[in-house]
Design a protein around this motif. Structure first.
Motif, PDB file in Angstrom:
ATOM      1  N   ALA A 148      17.855  32.035  23.316  1.00 14.94           N
ATOM      2  CA  ALA A 148      18.673  32.692  22.295  1.00 14.94           C
ATOM      3  C   ALA A 148      19.668  31.706  21.680  1.00 14.94           C
ATOM      4  CB  ALA A 148      19.410  33.888  22.901  1.00 14.94           C
ATOM      5  N   LYS A 149      20.281  30.890  22.507  1.00 17.85           N
ATOM      6  CA  LYS A 149      21.241  29.901  22.019  1.00 17.85           C
ATOM      7  C   LYS A 149      20.553  28.877  21.120  1.00 17.85           C
ATOM      8  CE  LYS A 149      24.648  26.586  23.688  1.00 17.85           C
ATOM      9  NZ  LYS A 149      25.225  25.932  24.862  1.00 17.85           N
ATOM     10  N   ASN A 171      19.659  30.451  17.872  1.00 22.43           N
ATOM     11  CA  ASN A 171      20.792  31.109  17.215  1.00 22.43           C
ATOM     12  C   ASN A 171      20.556  32.618  17.071  1.00 22.43           C
ATOM     13  OD1 ASN A 171      23.389  30.941  16.243  1.00 22.43           O
ATOM     14  ND2 ASN A 171      22.709  30.752  14.112  1.00 22.43           N
ATOM     15  N   GLU A 200      21.568  36.346  18.561  1.00 24.95           N
ATOM     16  CA  GLU A 200      22.597  37.035  19.344  1.00 24.95           C
ATOM     17  C   GLU A 200      21.939  38.070  20.247  1.00 24.95           C
ATOM     18  OE1 GLU A 200      26.378  38.190  17.674  1.00 24.95           O
ATOM     19  OE2 GLU A 200      25.793  37.185  15.809  1.00 24.95           O
ATOM     20  N   GLU A 237      22.532  40.740  23.887  1.00 26.14           N
ATOM     21  CA  GLU A 237      23.413  41.373  24.863  1.00 26.14           C
ATOM     22  C   GLU A 237      23.055  40.744  26.207  1.00 26.14           C
ATOM     23  OE1 GLU A 237      22.674  45.565  24.821  1.00 26.14           O
ATOM     24  OE2 GLU A 237      22.922  45.695  22.670  1.00 26.14           O
ATOM     25  N   ASN A 238      24.029  40.413  26.999  1.00 31.51           N
ATOM     26  CA  ASN A 238      23.748  39.806  28.310  1.00 31.51           C
ATOM     27  C   ASN A 238      23.487  40.899  29.338  1.00 31.51           C
ATOM     28  OD1 ASN A 238      24.210  37.377  27.068  1.00 31.51           O
ATOM     29  ND2 ASN A 238      26.246  37.116  27.891  1.00 31.51           N
ATOM     30  N   LEU A 273      18.417  42.321  21.961  1.00 29.44           N
ATOM     31  CA  LEU A 273      19.040  41.714  20.805  1.00 29.44           C
ATOM     32  C   LEU A 273      20.273  42.525  20.416  1.00 29.44           C
ATOM     33  CD1 LEU A 273      15.916  41.024  18.585  1.00 29.44           C
ATOM     34  CD2 LEU A 273      16.971  39.493  20.246  1.00 29.44           C
ATOM     35  N   LYS A 274      21.329  41.844  19.950  1.00 26.90           N
ATOM     36  CA  LYS A 274      22.490  42.557  19.419  1.00 26.90           C
ATOM     37  C   LYS A 274      22.117  43.104  18.059  1.00 26.90           C
ATOM     38  CE  LYS A 274      26.445  40.515  21.678  1.00 26.90           C
ATOM     39  NZ  LYS A 274      27.672  39.726  21.525  1.00 26.90           N
TER      40      LYS A 274
END
Length: 178
Positions: free
Chosen positions: A140-141, A144, A146, A148-149, A176-177
């Protein structure tokens, strides 16, 4: 001295990787489920032990209420402190909804909703499946994206039945956010 330390660490990492395999996939939605769940808290490293401590209670609840399983056991993380590795989670058995069924003691009836997520497949000892969470966070990082953890794991194999651990399979979803 530094070279020998690095070699020792590399040897440990290589040996550790013989116990699991992670396959990163594209985005996918986890299945929605009605579940009987028990909430637990532990460190990442002790989540499998916490889950094992609840299996008999969940199985007894399902048997006593004449419920039908409607999928595979799941672990739904409800909080994750990345600094301390402390997690809270629901360990759940998907069930067919039954009219009049109520929560009993620490067994709660919950609905896990479908969410678009990054997905991976984990093979190996389930006590190491949290390593997939870290791989998904890194993906995800890198891309890029976003997220939810709050990962969700679905366990397709039952370790109590034995078998080769590298054949045990879990799907791991990192929502995913929106």
């Amino acid at each position: 001295m530094l070279k020998s330390n690095l070699n020792a660490i590399n040897t440990i990492i290589n040996a550790h990787q013989n116990y699991y395999k992670i396959t990163l996939e594209d985005t996918a939605s986890n299945p929605a489920s009605n579940c009987a769940c028990i909430t637990s808290s532990s460190t990442l490293e002790k989540k499998a032990m916490a889950m094992m401590g609840t299996i008999d209670k969940l199985e007894e609840f399902i048997e006593n209420n004449d419920l039908k399983l409607d999928g595979f056991p799941m672990l739904k993380v409800t909080s994750w402190n990345l600094e301390t590795n402390q997690i809270s989670f629901d360990f759940c058995f998907p069930i067919t909804a039954k009219k009049g069924l109520a929560s009993v003691g620490n067994i709660q009836l919950k609905r896990i909703e479908s969410k678009e997520s990054l997905k991976a497949v984990f093979n190996g000892y389930y006590r190491l499946s949290h390593l997939t969470w870290l791989n998904l966070l890194e993906k995800a990082k890198r891309k890029n994206i976003e997220v939810e953890n709050l990962p969700l794991e679905i366990f397709y194999s039952n370790p109590r039945m034995g078998g080769e651990a590298m054949e045990w399979k879990a799907a791991v979803f990192m929502p995913l956010k929106k």
